[in-house]
Design an enzyme around this catalytic site. Structure first.
Site, PDB file in Angstrom:
ATOM      1  N   CYS A   7       0.859  -1.181   0.000  1.00 53.98           N
ATOM      2  CA  CYS A   7       0.000   0.000   0.000  1.00 53.98           C
ATOM      3  C   CYS A   7       0.897   1.234   0.000  1.00 53.98           C
ATOM      4  O   CYS A   7       2.074   1.137  -0.343  1.00 53.98           O
ATOM      5  CB  CYS A   7      -0.983  -0.014   1.171  1.00 53.98           C
ATOM      6  N   ASN A  10       2.363   1.472   4.366  1.00 50.68           N
ATOM      7  CA  ASN A  10       2.636   0.201   5.041  1.00 50.68           C
ATOM      8  C   ASN A  10       2.331   0.265   6.529  1.00 50.68           C
ATOM      9  O   ASN A  10       3.024  -0.328   7.347  1.00 50.68           O
ATOM     10  CB  ASN A  10       4.071  -0.265   4.779  1.00 50.68           C
ATOM     11  N   CYS A  12      -1.422   0.533   7.405  1.00 46.20           N
ATOM     12  CA  CYS A  12      -2.835   0.157   7.541  1.00 46.20           C
ATOM     13  C   CYS A  12      -3.202  -1.034   6.667  1.00 46.20           C
ATOM     14  O   CYS A  12      -3.336  -2.153   7.154  1.00 46.20           O
ATOM     15  CB  CYS A  12      -3.757   1.335   7.213  1.00 46.20           C
ATOM     16  N   ARG A  13      -3.353  -0.784   5.373  1.00 43.89           N
ATOM     17  CA  ARG A  13      -3.905  -1.817   4.488  1.00 43.89           C
ATOM     18  C   ARG A  13      -2.980  -3.000   4.270  1.00 43.89           C
ATOM     19  O   ARG A  13      -3.393  -4.155   4.420  1.00 43.89           O
ATOM     20  CB  ARG A  13      -4.287  -1.205   3.136  1.00 43.89           C
ATOM     21  N   SER A  14      -1.734  -2.748   3.877  1.00 45.71           N
ATOM     22  CA  SER A  14      -0.866  -3.888   3.548  1.00 45.71           C
ATOM     23  C   SER A  14      -0.468  -4.707   4.771  1.00 45.71           C
ATOM     24  O   SER A  14      -0.462  -5.936   4.690  1.00 45.71           O
ATOM     25  CB  SER A  14       0.348  -3.461   2.723  1.00 45.71           C
ATOM     26  N   ASP A 117      -8.276   3.500   1.856  1.00 42.16           N
ATOM     27  CA  ASP A 117      -7.277   3.666   2.911  1.00 42.16           C
ATOM     28  C   ASP A 117      -7.946   4.145   4.192  1.00 42.16           C
ATOM     29  O   ASP A 117      -8.387   5.296   4.291  1.00 42.16           O
ATOM     30  CB  ASP A 117      -6.216   4.669   2.465  1.00 42.16           C
TER      31      ASP A 117
END
Length: 143
Positions: A7, A10, A12-14, A117
């Site tokens: 993301c 690095n 939150c999402r990934s 995000d």
């Protein structure tokens, strides 16, 4: 099989995708960000709290920046949105053919083109819902 989730920062999402997918499978996983703002930092606190309520603990993860060397280290690279995919592809070494896919491709029934995000939307639970669906689809696709 080695899968890298990517993301922007690095945090939150990934890392959430990495944490969720490592709980669902025995695949070797990692995560990275296309930007280096948060290198060395743990996942974002509110994201971790939302994940812990679902039984996921990825507090051991630390942010790192995506590099061209990742194309050789991983069998599949998963981006969270179109911008991430563009930034990943901009670093692709000549002649490399490592597949780069959008995470939402693994949950087409959701009708989403990206994982929003939650750092900006503040919808940590909604992001986790989508990440779990995509992770299930990815697991089915590589099994």
């Amino acid at each position: 099989m080695k899968v890298l989730f990517v993301c922007l920062g690095n945090i939150c999402r990934s890392p959430s995708a990495e944490g969720v997918f490592r709980e669902m499978s025995d695949v070797d996983t990692d995560s990275a960000g296309t930007a280096g703002w948060h290198v060395g930092k743990p996942p974002y606190g509110p994201m971790q709290e939302a994940a812990k309520r679902r039984g996921y603990d990825f507090s051991d993860l630390r942010a790192r920046q995506f590099t061209a060397a990742d194309f050789d280290r991983f069998d599949l690279i998963i981006g969270m949105d179109g911008s991430n995919i563009e930034d990943i592809e901009a670093l692709r070494p000549s002649g490399n053919n490592t597949p780069v896919r959008r995470f939402t491709d693994y949950a087409p029934e959701r009708g989403m083109s990206e994982v929003p995000d939650p750092y900006y939307t503040r919808d940590f639970d909604g992001a986790l819902d989508l990440i779990e669906d995509c992770a299930r689809g990815l697991k089915a696709a590589i099994s």
